[in-house]
Design a protein around this motif. Structure first.
Motif, PDB file in Angstrom:
ATOM      1  N   PHE A 141     -16.089  13.893 -28.708  1.00  0.00           N
ATOM      2  CA  PHE A 141     -15.045  12.941 -28.306  1.00  0.00           C
ATOM      3  C   PHE A 141     -14.550  13.155 -26.873  1.00  0.00           C
ATOM      4  N   PRO A 142     -14.284  14.411 -26.457  1.00  0.00           N
ATOM      5  CA  PRO A 142     -13.841  14.600 -25.065  1.00  0.00           C
ATOM      6  C   PRO A 142     -14.848  14.041 -24.058  1.00  0.00           C
ATOM      7  N   PHE A 143     -16.143  14.190 -24.364  1.00  0.00           N
ATOM      8  CA  PHE A 143     -17.154  13.638 -23.459  1.00  0.00           C
ATOM      9  C   PHE A 143     -17.122  12.113 -23.466  1.00  0.00           C
ATOM     10  N   LEU A 144     -17.032  11.524 -24.661  1.00  0.00           N
ATOM     11  CA  LEU A 144     -17.022  10.059 -24.763  1.00  0.00           C
ATOM     12  C   LEU A 144     -15.860   9.460 -23.975  1.00  0.00           C
ATOM     13  N   PHE A 145     -14.677  10.070 -24.125  1.00  0.00           N
ATOM     14  CA  PHE A 145     -13.502   9.491 -23.477  1.00  0.00           C
ATOM     15  C   PHE A 145     -13.361   9.914 -22.013  1.00  0.00           C
ATOM     16  N   SER A 146     -14.314  10.701 -21.528  1.00  0.00           N
ATOM     17  CA  SER A 146     -14.387  10.933 -20.080  1.00  0.00           C
ATOM     18  C   SER A 146     -15.117   9.782 -19.397  1.00  0.00           C
ATOM     19  N   LEU A 147     -15.793   8.956 -20.204  1.00  0.00           N
ATOM     20  CA  LEU A 147     -16.477   7.773 -19.689  1.00  0.00           C
ATOM     21  C   LEU A 147     -15.461   6.643 -19.524  1.00  0.00           C
ATOM     22  N   PRO A 148     -15.833   5.561 -18.838  1.00  0.00           N
ATOM     23  CA  PRO A 148     -14.879   4.452 -18.612  1.00  0.00           C
ATOM     24  C   PRO A 148     -14.654   3.603 -19.859  1.00  0.00           C
ATOM     25  N   ILE A 149     -14.154   4.227 -20.934  1.00  0.00           N
ATOM     26  CA  ILE A 149     -13.774   3.513 -22.150  1.00  0.00           C
ATOM     27  C   ILE A 149     -12.423   4.058 -22.607  1.00  0.00           C
TER      28      ILE A 149
ATOM     29  N   SER B 130     -19.529  10.495 -37.322  1.00  0.00           N
ATOM     30  CA  SER B 130     -19.814  11.928 -37.441  1.00  0.00           C
ATOM     31  C   SER B 130     -20.603  12.422 -36.240  1.00  0.00           C
ATOM     32  N   TYR B 131     -21.549  11.612 -35.765  1.00  0.00           N
ATOM     33  CA  TYR B 131     -22.317  11.995 -34.576  1.00  0.00           C
ATOM     34  C   TYR B 131     -21.408  12.071 -33.342  1.00  0.00           C
ATOM     35  N   ASP B 132     -20.458  11.139 -33.246  1.00  0.00           N
ATOM     36  CA  ASP B 132     -19.549  11.157 -32.098  1.00  0.00           C
ATOM     37  C   ASP B 132     -18.682  12.416 -32.095  1.00  0.00           C
ATOM     38  N   GLU B 133     -18.274  12.836 -33.289  1.00  0.00           N
ATOM     39  CA  GLU B 133     -17.392  14.000 -33.397  1.00  0.00           C
ATOM     40  C   GLU B 133     -18.160  15.312 -33.256  1.00  0.00           C
ATOM     41  N   PHE B 134     -19.458  15.290 -33.572  1.00  0.00           N
ATOM     42  CA  PHE B 134     -20.259  16.516 -33.601  1.00  0.00           C
ATOM     43  C   PHE B 134     -20.277  17.189 -32.229  1.00  0.00           C
ATOM     44  N   ASP B 135     -20.164  18.519 -32.253  1.00  0.00           N
ATOM     45  CA  ASP B 135     -20.259  19.352 -31.049  1.00  0.00           C
ATOM     46  C   ASP B 135     -19.255  18.914 -29.981  1.00  0.00           C
ATOM     47  N   ASN B 136     -18.017  18.630 -30.430  1.00  0.00           N
ATOM     48  CA  ASN B 136     -16.930  18.285 -29.512  1.00  0.00           C
ATOM     49  C   ASN B 136     -17.289  17.076 -28.635  1.00  0.00           C
TER      50      ASN B 136
ATOM     51  N   LEU C 136     -11.486   9.026 -38.563  1.00  0.00           N
ATOM     52  CA  LEU C 136     -11.065   9.302 -37.194  1.00  0.00           C
ATOM     53  C   LEU C 136      -9.810  10.162 -37.160  1.00  0.00           C
ATOM     54  N   LYS C 137      -8.957  10.017 -38.148  1.00  0.00           N
ATOM     55  CA  LYS C 137      -7.695  10.777 -38.160  1.00  0.00           C
ATOM     56  C   LYS C 137      -7.903  12.222 -38.602  1.00  0.00           C
ATOM     57  N   TYR C 138      -8.722  12.424 -39.642  1.00  0.00           N
ATOM     58  CA  TYR C 138      -8.823  13.752 -40.241  1.00  0.00           C
ATOM     59  C   TYR C 138     -10.126  14.482 -39.919  1.00  0.00           C
ATOM     60  N   GLY C 139     -11.094  13.807 -39.322  1.00  0.00           N
ATOM     61  CA  GLY C 139     -12.355  14.466 -39.023  1.00  0.00           C
ATOM     62  C   GLY C 139     -13.296  14.464 -40.210  1.00  0.00           C
ATOM     63  N   ILE C 140     -14.474  15.022 -40.018  1.00  0.00           N
ATOM     64  CA  ILE C 140     -15.526  14.957 -41.032  1.00  0.00           C
ATOM     65  C   ILE C 140     -15.135  15.701 -42.297  1.00  0.00           C
ATOM     66  N   GLU C 141     -14.725  16.957 -42.142  1.00  0.00           N
ATOM     67  CA  GLU C 141     -14.476  17.806 -43.314  1.00  0.00           C
ATOM     68  C   GLU C 141     -13.214  17.384 -44.065  1.00  0.00           C
ATOM     69  N   LYS C 142     -12.084  17.270 -43.352  1.00  0.00           N
ATOM     70  CA  LYS C 142     -10.825  16.927 -44.017  1.00  0.00           C
ATOM     71  C   LYS C 142     -10.859  15.536 -44.618  1.00  0.00           C
ATOM     72  N   SER C 143     -11.594  14.612 -43.981  1.00  0.00           N
ATOM     73  CA  SER C 143     -11.633  13.237 -44.488  1.00  0.00           C
ATOM     74  C   SER C 143     -12.262  13.167 -45.870  1.00  0.00           C
ATOM     75  N   ARG C 144     -13.184  14.088 -46.168  1.00  0.00           N
ATOM     76  CA  ARG C 144     -13.796  14.099 -47.501  1.00  0.00           C
ATOM     77  C   ARG C 144     -12.758  14.405 -48.572  1.00  0.00           C
ATOM     78  N   LEU C 145     -11.877  15.368 -48.290  1.00  0.00           N
ATOM     79  CA  LEU C 145     -10.820  15.698 -49.244  1.00  0.00           C
ATOM     80  C   LEU C 145      -9.834  14.540 -49.391  1.00  0.00           C
ATOM     81  N   VAL C 146      -9.487  13.917 -48.250  1.00  0.00           N
ATOM     82  CA  VAL C 146      -8.557  12.785 -48.294  1.00  0.00           C
ATOM     83  C   VAL C 146      -9.152  11.631 -49.097  1.00  0.00           C
TER      84      VAL C 146
END
Length: 221
Positions: free
Chosen positions: A63-71, A55-61, A138-148
């Motif tokens: 993921f784009p920052f994380l994957f701009s790193l060498p990973i 949830s922290y990784d997804e917060f405030d967009n 990871l597939k549905y995000g924080i909000e949708k994953s709760r419903l799933v």
């Protein structure tokens, strides 16, 4: 991957109050419930806390920052598996320690027969559930994953209810056919049955890992 592990550990340490609350609850549970319940409970709490880092990784967009790193996506998913399984193992070890400490304090004996097999089986079972939860979040995000997840829990509850009603109407002693064969096999080969169950759980974990990596590689960030 080392950097991701350090990041997640720092995120966990920022939630000191939550971890302290989990510790207090586990200590109380160890003196309230008998047997290995505390082992499962403590490991489950740590697994849930570890999964909160997604949830922290997804917060405030984030993921784009994380994957701009060498990973890459594979490294990220592998790290989540390693971190969540590691925290689950830490919780399990803490639960075992609490179980033996409460036994010494209260004088209640600890049932050691099958403890190792039960602990390993519980670890693999929760690791399998963790693999599914990681994929869903990871597939549905924080909000949708709760419903799933709510839907998944509903399906599981329905299946358990159907099985319960079936065995109430059809006693095991009167079982025939495939059900009788499975019961007879379990009675004659309990160790082999445990090995088969463990192998199935490990197989599901690897399948979920591969599916999650493939899903993450297809996502656009």
């Amino acid at each position: 991957m080392k950097g991701l592990l350090v990041k997640d550990m720092c995120l966990m340490l920022q939630r000191k109050q939550t971890l302290l609350l989990f510790l207090i609850i586990s200590v109380v549970m160890s003196f309230t419930f008998e047997g290995s319940f505390i082992v499962i409970y403590a490991s489950m709490l740590m697994m849930i806390a570890a999964m909160g880092t997604i949830s922290y990784d997804e917060f405030d967009n984030g993921f784009p920052f994380l994957f701009s790193l060498p990973i890459d996506c594979k490294t990220y998913v592998m790290e989540k598996y390693a971190f969540c399984f590691g925290m689950e193992l830490v919780g399990m070890i803490a639960g075992l320690i609490l179980m033996f400490v409460s036994s010494m304090v209260t004088g209640k004996p600890v049932e050691t027969d099958g403890l190792i097999a039960g602990t390993v089986g519980s670890f693999l079972g929760m690791a399998m559930v963790c693999a599914v939860l990681i994929h869903v979040q990871l597939k549905y995000g924080i909000e949708k994953s709760r419903l799933v997840l709510f839907g998944i829990y509903g399906v599981i509850a329905l299946v358990l209810l159907l099985f319960t009603n079936y065995f109430k109407a059809h006693p095991i002693a009167e079982a025939t056919g495939l059900v009788r064969a499975i019961i007879d096999f379990a009675i004659r080969n309990p160790a082999l049955l445990l090995v088969i169950i463990a192998a199935v759980r490990v197989g599901i974990i690897f399948v979920m890992y591969a599916v999650t990596v493939r899903m993450m590689e297809k996502k656009e960030f």
